[in-house]
Design an enzyme around this catalytic site. Structure first.
Site, PDB file in Angstrom:
ATOM      1  N   HIS A 132       0.814  -1.172  -0.051  1.00 39.06           N
ATOM      2  CA  HIS A 132       0.050  -0.031  -0.120  1.00 39.06           C
ATOM      3  C   HIS A 132       1.033   1.048   0.166  1.00 39.06           C
ATOM      4  CE1 HIS A 132      -3.140   2.584   1.470  1.00 39.06           C
ATOM      5  NE2 HIS A 132      -2.278   3.393   2.017  1.00 39.06           N
ATOM      6  N   GLU A 133       1.798   1.311   0.970  1.00 36.25           N
ATOM      7  CA  GLU A 133       2.667   2.547   1.050  1.00 36.25           C
ATOM      8  C   GLU A 133       3.512   2.784  -0.200  1.00 36.25           C
ATOM      9  OE1 GLU A 133       2.396   4.539   3.289  1.00 36.25           O
ATOM     10  OE2 GLU A 133       1.173   3.347   4.651  1.00 36.25           O
TER      11      GLU A 133
ATOM     12  N   GLU B 195      -5.714   6.967  -1.118  1.00 33.53           N
ATOM     13  CA  GLU B 195      -5.451   5.814   0.081  1.00 33.53           C
ATOM     14  C   GLU B 195      -6.234   4.689  -0.872  1.00 33.53           C
ATOM     15  OE1 GLU B 195      -3.844   5.762   2.397  1.00 33.53           O
ATOM     16  OE2 GLU B 195      -3.260   7.812   2.371  1.00 33.53           O
TER      17      GLU B 195
END
Length: 419
Positions: free
Chosen positions: A277-278, A357
């Site tokens: 995700h990061e 996000e």
């Protein structure tokens, strides 16, 4: 002055009652009926006690947030109308004839009094987190962080004041445009500077100690063409039981950081999803998109502050004890307007952040392909932080930079069905 103070206090009290009614009475708890019993329903992954604590803690924390924001504006308003801001300028003028020293002295007293008057509210927030076992910090360690906050903010803001008022005096009509131009290199410098100078003031950062896990994370980074040599670990267990991971910095100082609480409470598969995700943020240039959005909003904000300050000083300068924008006494008005405009723009900036996000979530699930680990990581994040899976609408709009856990789990479930 007494009339305006009375009105302000009454308005603040009514506002507080409205917030209390919305959060504690109007807003329901739990998830919508169609999602009861699904993996997004906290009843399926939280105990009964955790459900109760989550609802209590989140509601009280949201209440404190919404009543604290206008409290800071109220303090700045009181500083102006009581003439205290002008007295602080008189003290600084009497101490030195050098404007840089006058500014430093003025802002020191302003910062000190705001910090003292805000301390009880900050203390309530600390005690709340302590009571619900989110915070693990001792009072002395918490006070140390508060003092670091005070001095870091004081030093940075003093530099900003010096430059800002030099521009106002030198370019009275276009100061806001020149201030915006200067904010670009200043913001980039801070983002480059923060990971290696400011962040270590609060915590210890070091390369990930689990080398097998680091190797797997770096393999993911290699697949994403990310030139990473280390993943950093930070000892947040000394301060909190919550979980987190994030990307910070730019250029050679950019870092992927894992809290040690995340390492101890999540499985390896769940951590790899979090890391993917990061990495999604990096691959999709979200940091630079965020910088561009911030600069655009700051340009509009500075322009509006210029117009509003001129209007307020022209119409109510005598009442606010401000003769000119060039005076340091106008700085509380600048901060008040900045706070109001920042709060007003938060729904827009939060919407963009939530979109980013979600994009990073989808990137991570495409990279790892492990839906169960992804869903379980979100469930554990909710349990560790006692966060609401489906918060009230206004809380989401004004506070959430991430999709709600309900939304994140549901779109992962939908993605799983399409495979």
């Amino acid at each position: 002055m007494r009339k305006w103070l009375t009105r302000s206090i009454l308005l603040y009290f009514v506002y507080g009652l409205a917030v209390y009614w919305y959060l504690f009475i109007f807003s329901g708890s739990g998830v919508p009926a169609p999602y009861e019993g699904t993996s997004a329903d906290p009843a399926t992954f939280m105990t009964g006690r955790e459900l109760i604590l989550s609802q209590e803690y989140s509601t009280i924390r949201n209440f404190l947030y919404f009543v604290t924001i206008p409290f800071e504006w109220f303090l700045l308003f009181v500083f102006m109308i009581t003439g205290f801001s002008r007295k602080m300028q008189d003290w600084s003028n009497a101490t030195s004839k050098i404007f840089s020293l006058q500014s430093a002295i003025y802002f020191f007293w302003l910062s000190l009094f705001i910090s003292i008057l805000s301390f009880p509210v900050d203390m309530i927030g600390f005690q709340l987190s302590k009571m619900y076992h989110i915070t693990t910090q001792s009072f002395s360690a918490w006070m140390k962080d508060q003092l670091i906050d005070f001095w870091v903010n004081y030093l940075l803001m003093t530099v900003i004041i010096l430059v800002l008022y030099w521009l106002i005096k030198r370019f009275e009509k276009r100061w806001w445009l020149y201030a915006w131009f200067l904010s670009i290199p200043f913001s980039l410098f801070l983002m480059f500077f923060q990971p290696v100078v400011i962040d270590p003031l609060y915590n210890d950062f070091y390369p990930l100690q689990n080398k097998e896990l680091e190797e797997k994370i770096l393999e993911l980074a290699d697949q994403a063409d990310i030139p990473a040599e280390h993943v950093y670990e930070v000892n947040m267990s000394e301060k909190t039981n919550a979980l987190n991971a994030y990307v910070t910095g730019i250029g050679s100082n950019s870092r992927i950081v894992l809290w040690d609480t995340t390492l101890t409470r999540l499985s390896e598969e769940e951590i790899l999803f979090i890391m993917a995700h990061e990495m999604g943020h990096y691959v999709m240039n979200h940091i630079y998109v965020g910088i561009a959005g911030y600069l655009l909003l700051s340009l509009v904000g500075l322009f509006l502050i210029d117009k509003l300050m001129r209007l307020f000083i022209k119409r109510n300068g005598e009442f606010l004890k401000i003769r000119s924008m060039k005076e340091l006494t106008s700085f509380p008005l600048f901060l008040l307007l900045l706070g109001v405009l920042t709060f007003a723009s938060s729904p827009l900036s939060n919407t963009v952040a939530r979109y980013q996000e979600k994009s990073a979530d989808m990137y991570a699930i495409e990279m790892t392909g492990n839906h169960e680990a992804a869903i379980q990581s979100f469930q554990e994040l909710s349990r560790a932080g006692l966060s609401q899976v489906d918060p009230p609408t206004l809380v989401k709009i004004f506070r959430y930079t991430h999709p709600t856990m309900l939304e994140r789990i549901l779109y992962l479930e939908e993605h799983k069905k399409t495979e």
